[in-house]
Design an enzyme around this catalytic site. Structure first.
Site, PDB file in Angstrom:
ATOM      1  N   HIS A  89      47.473  35.950  44.568  1.00 28.34           N
ATOM      2  CA  HIS A  89      47.151  35.255  46.036  1.00 28.34           C
ATOM      3  C   HIS A  89      48.040  35.110  46.751  1.00 28.34           C
ATOM      4  O   HIS A  89      48.455  34.698  47.850  1.00 28.34           O
ATOM      5  CB  HIS A  89      46.042  34.540  46.366  1.00 28.34           C
TER       6      HIS A  89
ATOM      7  N   HIS B 145      44.541  41.531  36.695  1.00 24.54           N
ATOM      8  CA  HIS B 145      44.028  40.295  37.317  1.00 24.54           C
ATOM      9  C   HIS B 145      44.020  39.293  36.683  1.00 24.54           C
ATOM     10  O   HIS B 145      43.617  39.136  35.476  1.00 24.54           O
ATOM     11  CB  HIS B 145      42.172  40.841  37.829  1.00 24.54           C
TER      12      HIS B 145
ATOM     13  N   HIS C 131      36.261  36.278  38.758  1.00 21.99           N
ATOM     14  CA  HIS C 131      35.621  35.356  39.553  1.00 21.99           C
ATOM     15  C   HIS C 131      33.933  36.223  39.609  1.00 21.99           C
ATOM     16  O   HIS C 131      32.852  37.489  40.758  1.00 21.99           O
ATOM     17  CB  HIS C 131      35.395  35.333  41.030  1.00 21.99           C
TER      18      HIS C 131
ATOM     19  N   GLU D  17      36.710  39.930  44.353  1.00 22.91           N
ATOM     20  CA  GLU D  17      36.069  38.683  43.715  1.00 22.91           C
ATOM     21  C   GLU D  17      36.170  37.656  44.747  1.00 22.91           C
ATOM     22  O   GLU D  17      35.533  36.508  44.447  1.00 22.91           O
ATOM     23  CB  GLU D  17      36.796  39.183  42.972  1.00 22.91           C
ATOM     24  N   ASN D  18      36.870  37.658  45.372  1.00 25.21           N
ATOM     25  CA  ASN D  18      36.597  35.951  46.572  1.00 25.21           C
ATOM     26  C   ASN D  18      35.936  36.800  47.918  1.00 25.21           C
ATOM     27  O   ASN D  18      35.877  35.506  48.673  1.00 25.21           O
ATOM     28  CB  ASN D  18      37.488  35.564  47.053  1.00 25.21           C
TER      29      ASN D  18
ATOM     30  N   HIS E 205      44.788  38.112  42.127  1.00 24.31           N
ATOM     31  CA  HIS E 205      44.808  37.150  41.382  1.00 24.31           C
ATOM     32  C   HIS E 205      45.630  35.256  42.014  1.00 24.31           C
ATOM     33  O   HIS E 205      44.893  34.710  42.026  1.00 24.31           O
ATOM     34  CB  HIS E 205      44.184  36.979  39.577  1.00 24.31           C
TER      35      HIS E 205
HETATM   36 FE   LIG Z   1      41.286  35.923  43.869  1.00 23.42          FE
HETATM   37 FE   LIG Z   2      40.962  35.534  40.511  1.00 21.12          FE
END
Ligand SMILES: [Fe+2]
Ligand SMILES: [Fe+2]
Length: 277
Positions: A181, A154, A70, A41-42, A179
């Site tokens: 991290h 997430h 995201h 997602e990142n 999510h």
């Molecule tokens: Fe993330």
């Molecule tokens: Fe996220």
């Protein structure tokens, strides 16, 4: 037979792609991995996924891709979400949201692996349906001969993720969190055979605040002024888990955390420079 899954936490920007390109082939060989699941997602400049980076992930050796809040940040991924069978959007998003709820990968040994993404509701955007009822509904959509089922939960709140582990214990092979991290040290196999960890950790630059430049985030926190949260660069690492699953029962037999550092940092400036941050 034992099937080994490698699950990779949120890949952040170019440093995340860089460490993935450096380490994934070795990790697959070292841990005799049959299926690689990656949260992407990142991956595109810190938010979202593009079709080009989707192709690149598959070339690196990723088999199944999850996203998160995201998911639609880069809109040109939507045709991929609608067509490809190896990438999922959050299953508890509105039914009209583009993308599929379940993705299935057939390992070279034969057994298939299904993955589902679900987002939490605490401190997240409010459009998502109940994660737990969604999990019950989506599990009915998984073909009954697919015994290895993985959930990417997430979410911001650890309580929502721990609750999903207990909700699905004995009904899926693995629940992992993403999510936040930051890798957690609570990996376990729950009593009825579901492997669980609250957060896989980030795959990206650790000299940062969750992958973003620390000066920018601190400035924003200390002044409330808007500041662009550019992706940081220092100390790229890949974090995640390796999970062994019995293909007959779908129960996990082992879960271990991994966190490996990338090398040759000076090469990163030129790496992938056509793909943005
Ligand atoms: Fe993330
Ligand atoms: Fe996220």
């Amino acid at each position: 037979m034992r099937i080994n899954l490698l699950c990779i936490g949120d890949v952040v920007g170019r440093p995340g792609r860089y460490v993935l390109s450096q380490t994934l082939t070795n990790l697959i060989a070292q841990h005799e991995i049959h299926c690689v699941i990656c949260n992407a997602e990142n991956i595109a400049a810190g938010s979202g996924l593009t079709p080009q980076l989707y192709d690149k992930l598959l070339r690196y050796g990723v088999n199944l891709i999850t996203l998160g809040d995201h998911v639609y940040r880069k809109m040109d991924i939507i045709p991929v979400l609608e067509k490809a069978d190896n990438i999922v959007r959050p299953a508890n998003y509105p039914p009209t949201s583009p993308g599929r709820n379940v993705a299935i990968y057939q390992t070279r040994l034969g057994p298939r692996v299904a993955v589902v993404s679900i987002v939490g509701r605490l401190y997240m955007r409010p459009q998502a349906d109940c994660p737990y009822r969604t999990a019950d509904e989506v599990l009915r959509q998984v073909p009954s001969d697919v015994r290895i089922v993985v959930i990417d939960m997430h979410a911001e709140a650890t309580s929502e993720k721990v609750a999903m582990g207990w909700h699905l214990d004995g009904r899926v092979s693995l629940v992992f969190g993403t999510h936040t991290h930051v890798q957690t040290a609570d990996e376990t196999i729950l009593p009825d055979g579901t492997a669980y960890i609250t957060d896989l950790g980030m795959t990206g630059p650790y000299r940062s605040i969750l992958g973003r430049r620390k000066d920018r985030v601190l400035k924003h926190f200390m002044t409330n002024l808007p500041a662009p949260f550019d992706v940081a660069t220092g100390d790229p690492r890949l974090c995640g888990i390796v999970v062994g699953v019995d293909d007959q029962t779908g129960r996990a037999v082992e879960i271990k955390r991994i966190c490996v550092a990338g090398t040759d940092l000076e090469d990163m400036e030129s790496f992938d420079s056509n793909e943005g941050q």
